[in-house]
Design a protein around this motif. Structure first.
Motif, PDB file in Angstrom:
ATOM      1  N   TRP A   1      -4.432 -10.395  -0.109  1.00 42.01           N
ATOM      2  CA  TRP A   1      -3.133 -11.027   0.148  1.00 42.01           C
ATOM      3  C   TRP A   1      -3.300 -12.500   0.454  1.00 42.01           C
ATOM      4  CZ3 TRP A   1       0.817  -7.349   0.080  1.00 42.01           C
ATOM      5  CH2 TRP A   1       0.429  -6.022   0.252  1.00 42.01           C
TER       6      TRP A   1
ATOM      7  N   CYS B   1       0.642 -10.206  -2.575  1.00 37.93           N
ATOM      8  CA  CYS B   1      -0.621  -9.636  -3.010  1.00 37.93           C
ATOM      9  C   CYS B   1      -1.109 -10.422  -4.223  1.00 37.93           C
ATOM     10  CB  CYS B   1      -0.423  -8.157  -3.351  1.00 37.93           C
ATOM     11  SG  CYS B   1      -1.925  -7.334  -3.894  1.00 37.93           S
TER      12      CYS B   1
ATOM     13  N   HIS C   1       0.839  -1.190   0.000  1.00 35.81           N
ATOM     14  CA  HIS C   1       0.000   0.000   0.000  1.00 35.81           C
ATOM     15  C   HIS C   1       0.877   1.245   0.000  1.00 35.81           C
ATOM     16  CE1 HIS C   1      -4.091  -1.445   0.255  1.00 35.81           C
ATOM     17  NE2 HIS C   1      -3.742  -2.333   1.171  1.00 35.81           N
TER      18      HIS C   1
ATOM     19  N   ARG D   1      -6.372  -4.348  -1.344  1.00 30.97           N
ATOM     20  CA  ARG D   1      -5.452  -5.401  -1.766  1.00 30.97           C
ATOM     21  C   ARG D   1      -5.876  -6.702  -1.106  1.00 30.97           C
ATOM     22  NH1 ARG D   1      -0.361  -3.844  -4.096  1.00 30.97           N
ATOM     23  NH2 ARG D   1      -0.335  -1.595  -4.389  1.00 30.97           N
TER      24      ARG D   1
ATOM     25  N   ILE E   1      -5.458  -6.521  -6.740  1.00 35.20           N
ATOM     26  CA  ILE E   1      -5.633  -5.135  -6.317  1.00 35.20           C
ATOM     27  C   ILE E   1      -6.941  -4.641  -6.912  1.00 35.20           C
ATOM     28  CG2 ILE E   1      -4.702  -2.797  -6.343  1.00 35.20           C
ATOM     29  CD1 ILE E   1      -1.924  -4.041  -6.854  1.00 35.20           C
TER      30      ILE E   1
ATOM     31  N   CYS F   1      -7.190   1.837  -2.842  1.00 33.96           N
ATOM     32  CA  CYS F   1      -7.094   0.430  -3.226  1.00 33.96           C
ATOM     33  C   CYS F   1      -7.513  -0.499  -2.100  1.00 33.96           C
ATOM     34  CB  CYS F   1      -5.660   0.052  -3.587  1.00 33.96           C
ATOM     35  SG  CYS F   1      -5.063   0.786  -5.098  1.00 33.96           S
TER      36      CYS F   1
END
Length: 185
Positions: free
Chosen positions: A75, A82, A45, A73, A85, A71
């Motif tokens: 993970w 990641c 980020h 994300r 996104i 955003c």
């Protein structure tokens, strides 16, 4: 890092790990819950992480993170990388596309065998996402800033609070917006 305080913390579904976000930090720490030691740091980020949601999909533990960098994300906890996104785009055509839309809260839920995310943002929207495909499925524009939300256990309803101290409910299909008329304090 520890001096900044803990902002958000969640166990993984298998209770083996804990995902932690420190106040004013741009990354997520994954801690081994049994040993009590930091296992991984999820970085990527470009601004502060505000919230996380932890869920499982196909025997993988995933963390979705909401940030001020416009955003979300997703993970993979085991791999520490990641996997997708999700970018928030401004709804107003007059808004500069480079304007940041901070994502303030995120919730995960399952509905009919699919993994979903709900996010709320400082552009007064609630957005519905396919958590595994990284696709926005819907958007609801509210007249006030939405600063908190929760999904019912059956995944059918949302309750959210706004900057006007009002609670609202609606379906996850975004078909209705039923205002709870009494303000809360």
């Amino acid at each position: 890092e520890a001096r900044l305080g803990v902002k958000v913390i969640h166990f993984t579904e298998d209770n083996a790990s804990v995902a932690v976000v420190g106040r004013d930090l741009q990354h997520i720490f994954i801690w081994d819950a049994l040993l009590g030691v930091k296992d991984k740091t999820l970085e990527g980020h470009e601004d502060i992480v505000n919230d996380i949601a932890v869920f499982s999909h196909k025997d993988r533990t995933l963390v979705a993170s909401a940030s001020n960098d416009s955003c979300i994300r997703v993970w993979d906890v085991e791999l520490g990388n990641c996997v997708s996104i999700l970018h928030l785009l401004a709804l107003d055509r007059d808004t500069d596309p480079s304007t940041s839309i901070p994502v303030t809260s995120i919730e995960h839920f399952s509905l009919a065998g699919t993994e979903r995310l709900l996010s709320c943002s400082k552009d007064n929207t609630i957005r519905l996402w396919d958590a595994t495909e990284g696709v926005q499925l819907g958007v609801y524009s509210h007249p006030a800033f939405v600063n908190a939300l929760s999904v019912s256990p059956d995944g059918l309803d949302i309750v959210f609070g706004d900057a006007n101290n009002a609670l609202h409910t609606m379906s996850t299909s975004f078909e209705t917006d039923l205002v709870i008329p009494e303000e809360f304090t």
